[in-house]
Enzyme design. Structure first.
Site, PDB file in Angstrom:
ATOM      1  N   GLU A  16       0.828  -1.206   0.000  1.00 49.13           N
ATOM      2  CA  GLU A  16       0.000   0.000   0.000  1.00 49.13           C
ATOM      3  C   GLU A  16       0.862   1.256   0.000  1.00 49.13           C
ATOM      4  O   GLU A  16       0.556   2.239  -0.681  1.00 49.13           O
ATOM      5  CB  GLU A  16      -0.925   0.006   1.214  1.00 49.13           C
ATOM      6  CG  GLU A  16      -2.003  -1.044   1.191  1.00 49.13           C
ATOM      7  CD  GLU A  16      -3.036  -0.826   2.289  1.00 49.13           C
ATOM      8  OE1 GLU A  16      -2.700  -0.253   3.337  1.00 49.13           O
ATOM      9  OE2 GLU A  16      -4.195  -1.215   2.082  1.00 49.13           O
ATOM     10  N   MET A  23       3.755   1.939  -1.240  1.00 47.89           N
ATOM     11  CA  MET A  23       4.426   2.312  -2.486  1.00 47.89           C
ATOM     12  C   MET A  23       3.472   2.717  -3.594  1.00 47.89           C
ATOM     13  O   MET A  23       3.901   3.035  -4.710  1.00 47.89           O
ATOM     14  CB  MET A  23       5.368   1.191  -2.918  1.00 47.89           C
ATOM     15  CG  MET A  23       6.553   1.075  -1.972  1.00 47.89           C
ATOM     16  SD  MET A  23       7.715  -0.211  -2.448  1.00 47.89           S
ATOM     17  CE  MET A  23       8.867  -0.124  -1.066  1.00 47.89           C
ATOM     18  N   ARG A  24       2.194   2.774  -3.293  1.00 50.04           N
ATOM     19  CA  ARG A  24       1.256   3.442  -4.194  1.00 50.04           C
ATOM     20  C   ARG A  24       1.447   4.958  -4.139  1.00 50.04           C
ATOM     21  O   ARG A  24       0.989   5.675  -5.030  1.00 50.04           O
ATOM     22  CB  ARG A  24      -0.182   3.072  -3.847  1.00 50.04           C
ATOM     23  CG  ARG A  24      -0.497   1.604  -4.085  1.00 50.04           C
ATOM     24  CD  ARG A  24      -1.946   1.290  -3.743  1.00 50.04           C
ATOM     25  NE  ARG A  24      -2.204  -0.128  -3.885  1.00 50.04           N
ATOM     26  CZ  ARG A  24      -2.523  -0.738  -5.031  1.00 50.04           C
ATOM     27  NH1 ARG A  24      -2.605  -0.019  -6.143  1.00 50.04           N
ATOM     28  NH2 ARG A  24      -2.755  -2.027  -5.075  1.00 50.04           N
ATOM     29  N   ARG A  67       3.684   7.690  -4.876  1.00 51.10           N
ATOM     30  CA  ARG A  67       4.850   7.784  -5.749  1.00 51.10           C
ATOM     31  C   ARG A  67       5.377   9.206  -5.899  1.00 51.10           C
ATOM     32  O   ARG A  67       6.574   9.400  -6.039  1.00 51.10           O
ATOM     33  CB  ARG A  67       4.504   7.202  -7.132  1.00 51.10           C
ATOM     34  CG  ARG A  67       4.111   5.728  -7.083  1.00 51.10           C
ATOM     35  CD  ARG A  67       3.784   5.178  -8.457  1.00 51.10           C
ATOM     36  NE  ARG A  67       2.608   5.796  -9.042  1.00 51.10           N
ATOM     37  CZ  ARG A  67       1.352   5.441  -8.777  1.00 51.10           C
ATOM     38  NH1 ARG A  67       1.121   4.470  -7.905  1.00 51.10           N
ATOM     39  NH2 ARG A  67       0.334   6.041  -9.359  1.00 51.10           N
ATOM     40  N   SER A  99      16.112  -6.569   0.022  1.00 57.98           N
ATOM     41  CA  SER A  99      15.969  -7.429  -1.145  1.00 57.98           C
ATOM     42  C   SER A  99      15.926  -8.900  -0.761  1.00 57.98           C
ATOM     43  O   SER A  99      16.797  -9.393  -0.038  1.00 57.98           O
ATOM     44  CB  SER A  99      17.132  -7.207  -2.117  1.00 57.98           C
ATOM     45  OG  SER A  99      17.093  -8.152  -3.171  1.00 57.98           O
ATOM     46  N   ARG A 143      16.261 -11.090  -3.094  1.00 59.89           N
ATOM     47  CA  ARG A 143      17.173 -11.719  -4.054  1.00 59.89           C
ATOM     48  C   ARG A 143      18.590 -11.769  -3.512  1.00 59.89           C
ATOM     49  O   ARG A 143      19.337 -12.706  -3.784  1.00 59.89           O
ATOM     50  CB  ARG A 143      17.179 -10.941  -5.370  1.00 59.89           C
ATOM     51  CG  ARG A 143      15.874 -10.936  -6.132  1.00 59.89           C
ATOM     52  CD  ARG A 143      16.041 -10.210  -7.452  1.00 59.89           C
ATOM     53  NE  ARG A 143      16.895 -10.965  -8.360  1.00 59.89           N
ATOM     54  CZ  ARG A 143      17.427 -10.463  -9.467  1.00 59.89           C
ATOM     55  NH1 ARG A 143      17.216  -9.188  -9.783  1.00 59.89           N
ATOM     56  NH2 ARG A 143      18.192 -11.212 -10.244  1.00 59.89           N
ATOM     57  N   ALA A 160       7.375  17.493   3.180  1.00 62.16           N
ATOM     58  CA  ALA A 160       6.183  17.717   3.999  1.00 62.16           C
ATOM     59  C   ALA A 160       4.903  17.606   3.177  1.00 62.16           C
ATOM     60  O   ALA A 160       3.890  17.088   3.663  1.00 62.16           O
ATOM     61  CB  ALA A 160       6.262  19.080   4.674  1.00 62.16           C
ATOM     62  N   ARG A 176      -3.962   7.833   4.860  1.00 60.28           N
ATOM     63  CA  ARG A 176      -3.587   6.634   5.610  1.00 60.28           C
ATOM     64  C   ARG A 176      -3.767   6.753   7.118  1.00 60.28           C
ATOM     65  O   ARG A 176      -3.302   5.882   7.865  1.00 60.28           O
ATOM     66  CB  ARG A 176      -2.134   6.267   5.293  1.00 60.28           C
ATOM     67  CG  ARG A 176      -1.850   6.024   3.824  1.00 60.28           C
ATOM     68  CD  ARG A 176      -2.698   4.905   3.242  1.00 60.28           C
ATOM     69  NE  ARG A 176      -2.369   4.665   1.836  1.00 60.28           N
ATOM     70  CZ  ARG A 176      -2.930   3.746   1.076  1.00 60.28           C
ATOM     71  NH1 ARG A 176      -3.881   2.962   1.591  1.00 60.28           N
ATOM     72  NH2 ARG A 176      -2.581   3.599  -0.194  1.00 60.28           N
TER      73      ARG A 176
END
Length: 246
Positions: free
Chosen positions: A89, A91-92, A94, A103, A105, A190, A200
């Site tokens: 949520e 990272m919506r 942007r 990571s 990986r 800000a 949120r």
């Protein structure tokens, strides 16, 4: 080549989140010199030496009439540790945000998982767009905790089994659930933070109601507390004007 997994990693469970302000360049005076360059040009540099308390009316005016760009000339970097579903949520958001996340990986992921605490309301009542969350029963709380913990253990055992067999981390991680904790650095200004908080968090002063998932709201509340100390006049204007980002 895949590293041999650590044998002593045992799943642990959390119901909280971590938010730490690790770096900042943010003050109410940043808003003032950015705004005053419009009318004062080079003389706006004088604002760097002045007490911003004397100009809190200007900050309130900018917030009220939604002149937003002066609120962008500052920076805050937070370290955040929270479940992956929170980051989905997060990272919506942007515009005005930068992220770097742990990571799966490049490192073996640690077995830290989210289980709701007793204060987390478990039951949703109502229809989409018009619903409330209410307290769960003791049986529901016990069921949620037990099922989550059992599922997490099984998933992490499968992850470890694949790593031990030489399967690459980026493949083995597919079995891990969104309740796994991840960590990231998030940098914002800000204005972008106010937009985040408007969506949120729930607040009695908000003009526009929001219904965030509780776990991302927990992150937002901690970020808000740090920001309020850095830019108290801007924070007060945000609340006075209905917690709507300019």
């Amino acid at each position: 080549m895949t590293d041999t997994p650590a044998d002593d990693l045992k799943p642990s469970f959390r119901s909280d989140v971590t938010v730490e302000l690790v770096k900042h360049s943010a003050a109410d005076s940043d808003v003032l010199w950015a705004a005053r360059v419009s009318t004062a040009g080079e003389q706006s540099l004088d604002e760097l030496k002045k007490d911003p308390e004397r100009s809190k009316g200007l900050i309130n005016y900018l917030m009220r009439d939604r002149h937003g760009s002066p609120f962008e000339h500052n920076s805050m970097t937070f370290f955040i540790s929270a479940p992956i579903f929170v980051f989905r949520e997060f990272m919506r958001h942007r515009v005005g945000w930068s992220y770097n996340e742990e990571s799966g990986r490049y490192r073996e992921l640690e077995p830290v998982f989210y289980v709701p605490g007793e204060s987390r309301k478990l039951v949703q009542e109502g229809r989409p767009g018009k619903y409330v969350f209410v307290e769960g029963t003791q049986a529901q709380q016990e069921l949620t905790g037990r099922v989550m913990e059992d599922s997490y253990r099984q998933a992490y055992e499968a992850y470890q089994e694949m790593l031990a067999a030489g399967v690459a981390r980026e493949v083995a991680r597919a079995v891990l659930p969104v309740g796994l904790f991840s960590s990231m650095y998030a940098t914002c200004n800000a204005r972008s933070l106010m937009h985040f908080l408007g969506l949120r968090t729930q607040h009695e002063l908000a003009k526009v109601p929001s219904f965030p998932q509780r776990e991302i709201e927990m992150v937002g509340e901690k970020m808000e507390a740090e920001w309020a100390k850095l830019m108290p006049l801007t924070y007060a204007a945000f609340n006075t004007n209905g917690r709507v980002a300019p």
